[in-house]
Design a protein around this motif. Structure first.
Motif, PDB file in Angstrom:
ATOM      1  N   ALA A 250      72.598  26.633  36.169  1.00  0.00           N
ATOM      2  CA  ALA A 250      72.707  25.301  36.851  1.00  0.00           C
ATOM      3  C   ALA A 250      70.717  24.889  37.586  1.00  0.00           C
ATOM      4  N   ALA A 251      70.523  26.342  36.812  1.00  0.00           N
ATOM      5  CA  ALA A 251      69.372  25.865  37.068  1.00  0.00           C
ATOM      6  C   ALA A 251      67.602  25.399  37.427  1.00  0.00           C
ATOM      7  N   MET A 252      68.480  24.465  36.058  1.00  0.00           N
ATOM      8  CA  MET A 252      67.601  23.211  36.385  1.00  0.00           C
ATOM      9  C   MET A 252      68.415  21.697  36.514  1.00  0.00           C
ATOM     10  N   ASP A 253      69.207  22.449  37.609  1.00  0.00           N
ATOM     11  CA  ASP A 253      70.005  20.653  38.028  1.00  0.00           C
ATOM     12  C   ASP A 253      69.709  20.456  39.455  1.00  0.00           C
ATOM     13  N   THR A 254      70.782  19.817  39.358  1.00  0.00           N
ATOM     14  CA  THR A 254      70.430  19.113  41.062  1.00  0.00           C
ATOM     15  C   THR A 254      71.229  20.378  42.262  1.00  0.00           C
ATOM     16  N   PRO A 255      70.430  20.443  43.033  1.00  0.00           N
ATOM     17  CA  PRO A 255      70.263  21.163  44.576  1.00  0.00           C
ATOM     18  C   PRO A 255      71.816  21.032  44.708  1.00  0.00           C
ATOM     19  N   GLU A 256      72.426  20.178  44.873  1.00  0.00           N
ATOM     20  CA  GLU A 256      73.647  20.537  44.976  1.00  0.00           C
ATOM     21  C   GLU A 256      75.118  21.330  44.234  1.00  0.00           C
ATOM     22  N   LYS A 257      74.324  20.972  42.818  1.00  0.00           N
ATOM     23  CA  LYS A 257      74.709  22.118  41.609  1.00  0.00           C
ATOM     24  C   LYS A 257      75.004  23.523  41.732  1.00  0.00           C
ATOM     25  N   ARG A 258      73.554  23.445  42.447  1.00  0.00           N
ATOM     26  CA  ARG A 258      73.216  24.994  42.418  1.00  0.00           C
ATOM     27  C   ARG A 258      73.619  25.821  43.269  1.00  0.00           C
ATOM     28  N   ASP A 259      73.706  25.243  43.977  1.00  0.00           N
ATOM     29  CA  ASP A 259      74.108  25.289  45.937  1.00  0.00           C
ATOM     30  C   ASP A 259      75.582  25.569  45.049  1.00  0.00           C
ATOM     31  N   ALA A 260      76.621  24.867  44.901  1.00  0.00           N
ATOM     32  CA  ALA A 260      78.188  24.918  45.093  1.00  0.00           C
ATOM     33  C   ALA A 260      78.218  26.542  43.499  1.00  0.00           C
ATOM     34  N   ALA A 261      77.264  26.889  42.350  1.00  0.00           N
ATOM     35  CA  ALA A 261      76.658  27.453  41.800  1.00  0.00           C
ATOM     36  C   ALA A 261      77.109  29.037  42.950  1.00  0.00           C
ATOM     37  N   MET A 262      75.873  28.635  43.536  1.00  0.00           N
ATOM     38  CA  MET A 262      75.782  30.230  44.268  1.00  0.00           C
ATOM     39  C   MET A 262      77.124  30.295  45.005  1.00  0.00           C
ATOM     40  N   ALA A 263      77.478  29.369  45.820  1.00  0.00           N
ATOM     41  CA  ALA A 263      78.677  29.679  46.365  1.00  0.00           C
ATOM     42  C   ALA A 263      79.591  30.096  45.262  1.00  0.00           C
ATOM     43  N   THR A 264      79.720  29.939  44.520  1.00  0.00           N
ATOM     44  CA  THR A 264      81.145  30.474  43.714  1.00  0.00           C
ATOM     45  C   THR A 264      81.242  32.348  43.678  1.00  0.00           C
ATOM     46  N   LEU A 265      79.544  32.030  43.135  1.00  0.00           N
ATOM     47  CA  LEU A 265      78.758  33.945  42.900  1.00  0.00           C
ATOM     48  C   LEU A 265      79.373  34.349  44.239  1.00  0.00           C
ATOM     49  N   LEU A 266      79.573  34.233  45.451  1.00  0.00           N
ATOM     50  CA  LEU A 266      79.061  34.791  46.001  1.00  0.00           C
ATOM     51  C   LEU A 266      80.294  35.141  46.836  1.00  0.00           C
ATOM     52  N   ALA A 267      81.684  33.853  46.815  1.00  0.00           N
ATOM     53  CA  ALA A 267      83.620  34.651  46.962  1.00  0.00           C
ATOM     54  C   ALA A 267      83.866  35.423  45.501  1.00  0.00           C
ATOM     55  N   MET A 268      82.775  35.525  44.836  1.00  0.00           N
ATOM     56  CA  MET A 268      83.293  36.160  43.379  1.00  0.00           C
ATOM     57  C   MET A 268      82.664  37.569  43.822  1.00  0.00           C
ATOM     58  N   ARG A 269      82.213  37.604  44.221  1.00  0.00           N
ATOM     59  CA  ARG A 269      81.451  39.566  45.048  1.00  0.00           C
ATOM     60  C   ARG A 269      81.971  39.677  45.860  1.00  0.00           C
ATOM     61  N   ALA A 270      82.468  38.180  46.899  1.00  0.00           N
ATOM     62  CA  ALA A 270      83.391  39.018  48.432  1.00  0.00           C
ATOM     63  C   ALA A 270      84.380  39.173  47.946  1.00  0.00           C
ATOM     64  N   MET A 271      85.574  38.931  46.430  1.00  0.00           N
ATOM     65  CA  MET A 271      86.162  39.625  46.051  1.00  0.00           C
ATOM     66  C   MET A 271      86.447  40.624  45.530  1.00  0.00           C
ATOM     67  N   ARG A 272      85.147  40.624  44.609  1.00  0.00           N
ATOM     68  CA  ARG A 272      85.033  42.543  44.267  1.00  0.00           C
ATOM     69  C   ARG A 272      85.178  43.388  45.495  1.00  0.00           C
ATOM     70  N   GLU A 273      84.575  43.082  46.520  1.00  0.00           N
ATOM     71  CA  GLU A 273      83.950  44.067  47.667  1.00  0.00           C
ATOM     72  C   GLU A 273      85.761  44.160  48.434  1.00  0.00           C
ATOM     73  N   VAL A 274      86.124  43.211  47.840  1.00  0.00           N
ATOM     74  CA  VAL A 274      87.815  42.908  48.389  1.00  0.00           C
ATOM     75  C   VAL A 274      88.655  43.842  48.106  1.00  0.00           C
ATOM     76  N   ALA A 275      88.435  43.388  46.563  1.00  0.00           N
ATOM     77  CA  ALA A 275      89.210  44.509  45.786  1.00  0.00           C
ATOM     78  C   ALA A 275      89.023  45.726  45.819  1.00  0.00           C
ATOM     79  N   GLU A 276      87.626  46.083  45.857  1.00  0.00           N
ATOM     80  CA  GLU A 276      87.612  47.637  45.857  1.00  0.00           C
ATOM     81  C   GLU A 276      87.199  48.568  47.195  1.00  0.00           C
ATOM     82  N   ALA A 277      87.721  47.879  48.270  1.00  0.00           N
ATOM     83  CA  ALA A 277      88.603  48.357  49.536  1.00  0.00           C
ATOM     84  C   ALA A 277      89.929  48.527  49.888  1.00  0.00           C
ATOM     85  N   ALA A 278      90.580  47.353  48.639  1.00  0.00           N
ATOM     86  CA  ALA A 278      91.765  47.526  49.068  1.00  0.00           C
ATOM     87  C   ALA A 278      92.583  48.700  48.645  1.00  0.00           C
TER      88      ALA A 278
END
Length: 136
Positions: A108-136
């Motif tokens: 999404a690097a060359m896409d619209t800012p909205e698509k880049r923001d959505a892709a970043m939000a998904t990436l951050l959510a998945m990183r949060a998932m890993r943190e929660v899984a590691e702590a569980a």
């Protein structure tokens, strides 16, 4: 202690619907505790853990990848993009989903800012998932 109605809905099903004393939600602006009588509002959710309190102790912990919450003095309705009990999270699955999200963000690097923001939000959510899984 006073209670309010909590409903947690994912695209697949109604996950939770019962009176609770308190819920802590991962609002986009930060962790947000909700008690009975809270001021009405609608908030965006980021990837993180929902903690439900009943009888003075945490009874449920669920990971959400994002969504929205509607808060009223008598009810909290959470519309989650995805919700999983913390006990069911897997670090290996989170790592796989992070790799997929990173590839989508790079694409999404060359896409619209909205698509880049959505892709970043998904990436951050998945990183949060890993943190929660590691702590569980």
């Amino acid at each position: 202690m006073a209670t309010f109605q909590l409903e947690l809905v994912s695209p697949e099903k109604l996950l939770l619907s019962r009176p609770v004393e308190m819920v802590v939600i991962p609002a986009a602006e930060g962790e947000m505790g909700v008690l009975p009588g809270h001021a009405p509002m609608i908030v965006a959710l980021r990837g993180g853990t929902i903690r439900v309190t009943e009888g003075g102790r945490d009874t449920d912990r669920l990971f959400v990848a994002g969504g929205f919450a509607e808060v009223t003095p008598e009810r909290v309705t959470i519309l989650a993009d995805e919700a999983t009990p913390v006990a069911e999270l897997s670090k290996a699955e989170a790592d796989r989903r992070i790799a997929t999200a990173e590839a989508a963000y790079n694409a999404a690097a060359m896409d619209t800012p909205e698509k880049r923001d959505a892709a970043m939000a998904t990436l951050l959510a998945m990183r949060a998932m890993r943190e929660v899984a590691e702590a569980a």
